[in-house]
Design a protein around this motif. Structure first.
Motif, PDB file in Angstrom:
ATOM      1  N   ALA A  63      -5.152 -13.525   9.367  1.00  0.00           N
ATOM      2  CA  ALA A  63      -4.015 -13.593   8.442  1.00  0.00           C
ATOM      3  C   ALA A  63      -3.883 -12.293   7.653  1.00  0.00           C
ATOM      4  N   ALA A  64      -5.006 -11.716   7.215  1.00  0.00           N
ATOM      5  CA  ALA A  64      -4.962 -10.459   6.458  1.00  0.00           C
ATOM      6  C   ALA A  64      -4.440  -9.318   7.331  1.00  0.00           C
ATOM      7  N   VAL A  65      -4.892  -9.271   8.577  1.00  0.00           N
ATOM      8  CA  VAL A  65      -4.422  -8.223   9.495  1.00  0.00           C
ATOM      9  C   VAL A  65      -2.935  -8.401   9.782  1.00  0.00           C
ATOM     10  N   GLY A  66      -2.499  -9.632   9.981  1.00  0.00           N
ATOM     11  CA  GLY A  66      -1.079  -9.886  10.216  1.00  0.00           C
ATOM     12  C   GLY A  66      -0.228  -9.493   9.024  1.00  0.00           C
ATOM     13  N   PHE A  67      -0.716  -9.769   7.819  1.00  0.00           N
ATOM     14  CA  PHE A  67       0.023  -9.401   6.615  1.00  0.00           C
ATOM     15  C   PHE A  67       0.139  -7.887   6.485  1.00  0.00           C
ATOM     16  N   VAL A  68      -0.970  -7.174   6.709  1.00  0.00           N
ATOM     17  CA  VAL A  68      -0.960  -5.721   6.560  1.00  0.00           C
ATOM     18  C   VAL A  68      -0.077  -5.071   7.620  1.00  0.00           C
ATOM     19  N   THR A  69      -0.155  -5.530   8.862  1.00  0.00           N
ATOM     20  CA  THR A  69       0.699  -4.933   9.897  1.00  0.00           C
ATOM     21  C   THR A  69       2.162  -5.246   9.638  1.00  0.00           C
ATOM     22  N   GLY A  70       2.451  -6.441   9.113  1.00  0.00           N
ATOM     23  CA  GLY A  70       3.839  -6.763   8.765  1.00  0.00           C
ATOM     24  C   GLY A  70       4.319  -5.927   7.595  1.00  0.00           C
ATOM     25  N   LEU A  73       4.672  -2.036   8.969  1.00  0.00           N
ATOM     26  CA  LEU A  73       5.647  -1.769  10.019  1.00  0.00           C
ATOM     27  C   LEU A  73       7.047  -2.299   9.729  1.00  0.00           C
ATOM     28  N   SER A  74       7.273  -2.948   8.613  1.00  0.00           N
ATOM     29  CA  SER A  74       8.572  -3.544   8.334  1.00  0.00           C
ATOM     30  C   SER A  74       9.370  -2.694   7.339  1.00  0.00           C
ATOM     31  N   PRO A  75      10.537  -2.203   7.753  1.00  0.00           N
ATOM     32  CA  PRO A  75      11.372  -1.423   6.823  1.00  0.00           C
ATOM     33  C   PRO A  75      11.896  -2.274   5.661  1.00  0.00           C
ATOM     34  N   ALA A  76      12.151  -3.541   5.891  1.00  0.00           N
ATOM     35  CA  ALA A  76      12.642  -4.405   4.823  1.00  0.00           C
ATOM     36  C   ALA A  76      11.586  -4.562   3.730  1.00  0.00           C
TER      37      ALA A  76
END
Length: 169
Positions: A63-70, A73-76
């Motif tokens: 979950a932490a890795v998913g949050f950091v990558t999101g 990598l997300s312009p929004a």
């Protein structure tokens, strides 16, 4: 790769075995307390597997890795971070400007009929100030403490008096 794709029992048992071996060396080199602490750390991987805590730790890490990558990598998300920073900057600037405006109105004397609209306070003469102080003491029955001017060379006399009262010389 999912949690079930990894053979966790051999991995945790191997980590524990290596840790116990290094703990033995720690016992010999640094003493009992360091060896016991190293043994405690080395038993944790196998304990995490046997209690099921390892899967929970895996889920937290995923979950932490998913949050950091999101986040990265997300312009929004970056637009939101920029807007939050701008908002914080505006709060700081407005507080600074408000503080300056308040200090100006406190120090400035308004002109009669001026734009400030604050009521004008006439300066009280010195005699009137002493009369109001006398009338206040007459009402309360308490006398105001006298302020005695100290000579310039005797700056520490009050401190010395306090120390003497406390029995410190």
């Amino acid at each position: 790769m999912t949690f079930n794709d990894i053979a966790w029992l051999p991995l945790c048992a191997g980590l524990t075995a290596v840790g116990v071996g290094l703990s033995y060396l720690t016992f010999r080199r640094r003493g009992v307390t360091a060896g016991l602490r190293a043994t405690a750390w080395s038993l944790l991987p196998l304990a995490a597997y046997l209690t099921g805590a390892l899967q929970t730790l895996w889920n937290i890490g995923a979950a932490a890795v998913g949050f950091v990558t999101g986040l990265v990598l997300s312009p929004a998300v970056w637009a939101g971070v920029v807007l939050a920073g701008l908002s914080a900057l505006l709060f700081v600037v407005s507080g600074t400007l408000r503080g300056r405006a308040l200090s100006r109105t406190r120090t400035a004397r308004p002109e009669p009929g001026g734009a400030a609209g604050a009521p004008e306070r006439p300066a009280a003469p010195k005699a009137a100030t002493s009369q109001t102080a006398t009338s206040k003491t007459a009402q309360t029955g308490k006398t105001a403490p006298r302020q005695v001017e100290q000579p310039a060379g005797d700056d520490f006399s009050d401190i010395e008096a306090i120390l003497k009262r406390r029995g410190i010389s």
